[in-house]
Scaffold this motif. Structure first.
Motif, short mmCIF file in Angstrom:
data_model
loop_
_atom_site.label_atom_id
_atom_site.label_comp_id
_atom_site.label_asym_id
_atom_site.label_seq_id
_atom_site.Cartn_x
_atom_site.Cartn_y
_atom_site.Cartn_z
N LYS A 3 35.26 0.33 50.72
CA LYS A 3 35.45 2.02 50.67
C LYS A 3 35.40 2.40 49.46
N LEU A 4 36.02 2.48 48.88
CA LEU A 4 36.25 2.95 47.74
C LEU A 4 35.02 2.48 46.36
N VAL A 5 34.66 1.09 46.64
CA VAL A 5 33.55 1.39 45.93
C VAL A 5 32.92 1.43 45.91
N THR A 6 32.44 2.24 47.18
CA THR A 6 31.19 2.75 47.69
C THR A 6 30.93 3.76 47.13
N ILE A 7 32.28 4.63 47.37
CA ILE A 7 32.32 6.24 46.55
C ILE A 7 32.02 6.70 45.51
N LEU A 8 33.03 5.38 44.50
CA LEU A 8 32.43 5.05 42.96
C LEU A 8 31.15 5.22 43.13
N ALA A 9 30.12 4.02 43.33
CA ALA A 9 29.49 3.81 43.52
C ALA A 9 28.13 4.90 43.39
N LEU A 10 28.76 5.91 44.76
CA LEU A 10 27.08 6.58 45.41
C LEU A 10 28.00 7.93 43.65
N PHE A 11 28.88 8.13 43.66
CA PHE A 11 29.32 9.19 42.65
C PHE A 11 28.58 8.74 41.64
N ILE A 12 28.05 7.38 40.83
CA ILE A 12 27.39 7.13 39.76
C ILE A 12 26.51 7.26 40.04
N CYS A 13 25.85 6.64 40.85
CA CYS A 13 24.90 7.17 41.27
C CYS A 13 24.13 8.57 41.42
N SER A 14 25.05 9.13 41.80
CA SER A 14 25.31 10.92 41.49
C SER A 14 24.82 11.67 40.22
N LEU A 15 25.67 10.54 39.84
CA LEU A 15 25.58 11.34 38.14
C LEU A 15 24.48 10.91 37.63
N VAL A 16 24.12 10.06 37.23
CA VAL A 16 22.55 9.40 37.16
C VAL A 16 21.59 10.30 37.72
N SER A 17 21.22 10.55 38.84
CA SER A 17 19.87 10.83 39.26
C SER A 17 20.08 12.51 38.95
N ALA A 18 21.45 13.05 38.96
CA ALA A 18 21.49 14.34 38.31
C ALA A 18 21.03 14.25 36.74
N GLN A 19 21.35 13.98 35.97
CA GLN A 19 21.16 13.38 34.30
C GLN A 19 19.60 13.14 34.56
N THR A 20 18.69 12.09 35.72
CA THR A 20 17.47 12.26 35.61
C THR A 20 16.53 13.38 35.59
N GLN A 21 17.64 14.21 36.15
CA GLN A 21 16.37 15.70 36.88
C GLN A 21 16.86 16.34 36.11
N TYR A 22 17.80 16.63 34.92
CA TYR A 22 18.07 17.48 34.22
C TYR A 22 16.99 16.84 32.32
N GLU A 23 17.48 15.50 32.95
CA GLU A 23 15.85 15.24 31.74
C GLU A 23 15.04 15.13 31.79
N GLN A 24 14.41 15.23 33.23
CA GLN A 24 12.77 15.42 33.81
C GLN A 24 12.59 17.04 33.78
N GLY A 25 13.37 17.30 33.95
CA GLY A 25 12.78 19.23 33.86
C GLY A 25 12.70 19.57 32.14
N MET A 26 13.78 19.30 31.51
CA MET A 26 13.56 19.63 30.36
C MET A 26 12.41 19.11 29.31
N THR A 27 11.78 18.21 30.28
CA THR A 27 10.78 17.49 29.23
C THR A 27 9.72 18.06 29.97
N LYS A 28 9.40 18.42 31.44
CA LYS A 28 8.02 18.65 31.70
C LYS A 28 8.64 20.62 31.04
N ALA A 29 9.41 21.22 30.86
CA ALA A 29 9.44 22.84 30.01
C ALA A 29 9.38 22.56 28.79
N LEU A 30 10.15 21.77 28.22
CA LEU A 30 9.10 22.06 26.39
C LEU A 30 7.40 20.53 26.84
#
Length: 206
Positions: A3-30
């Protein structure tokens, strides 16, 4: 444990997703800005800024875009709307980062828009403030090419107005060019503009 590993994996995935959304947004805006779509780009940067509250770059680009686009605008109401947008965004970040030289350069650009729009009314008011900003930025970041080139361009404009020699300013433009070419960015979206303008200014230096 699973359960702990699953939570950590979901947390890391959420961070990667958020970063990707930021990068995609910045790239599109520029990209929108590059297409000349200032209003659309500004709106997207504003949405990014609401999420990235500790990141100064979205508001920085709002201020940079609107201040540079305001140059040459003849309609006072349109110019003021763009400058108000730029100043509001810049104020948010300057309050948090008062010694950021990149923000100082944009503030100097905003001041210059006012001067260019009405030199007789605004020149005396904004010129000393602008030079003070550039001097402060240069003291903080003496090798920043945007600080060097923007300060020199402002001084060239003043020298041309008063009929003074521009040799020293042209030498500063020349000094900035290899700094632009060798600049190492802190992030993929860090400011990197200015080389083309500096090269153009150097060609016009006599």
């Amino acid at each position: 444990m699973i359960k702990l590993v699953t939570i950590l994996a979901l947390f890391i995935c959420s961070l990667v997703s958020a970063q990707t959304q930021y990068e995609q947004g910045m790239t599109k805006a520029l990209g929108l800005w590059n297409e000349g779509k200032v209003s659309e780009s500004t709106a997207l940067f504003e949405r990014i800024a609401l999420v990235e509250k500790d990141n100064w770059l979205p508001n920085y680009y709002i201020a940079l875009m609107n201040s540079t686009a305001a140059f040459g605008v003849k309609d006072k109401d349109k110019m003021m709307a763009m400058i108000d947008k730029a100043q509001t965004a810049l104020d948010v970040e300057t309050l948090k980062n008062p010694n950021n030289p990149e923000l100082m350069v944009v503030q100097a650009l905003i001041n210059t828009v006012w001067i260019v729009f009405d030199p007789m009314t605004n020149g005396q008011k904004y010129s000393p403030k602008t030079m003070e900003l550039y001097q402060k930025a240069l003291a903080i970041a003496p090798e920043n090419p945007r600080v060097i080139a923007s300060k020199a361009e402002f001084e060239i404009g003043a020298a041309a107005f008063w009929g003074k020699d521009t040799k020293l300013m042209c030498n500063e433009i020349k000094r900035a060019i290899p700094l632009f070419e060798n600049e190492k960015l802190e992030t993929p979206f860090s400011p990197k503009w200015g080389l083309d303008r500096a090269q153009e200014l150097l060609k016009n230096c006599k």
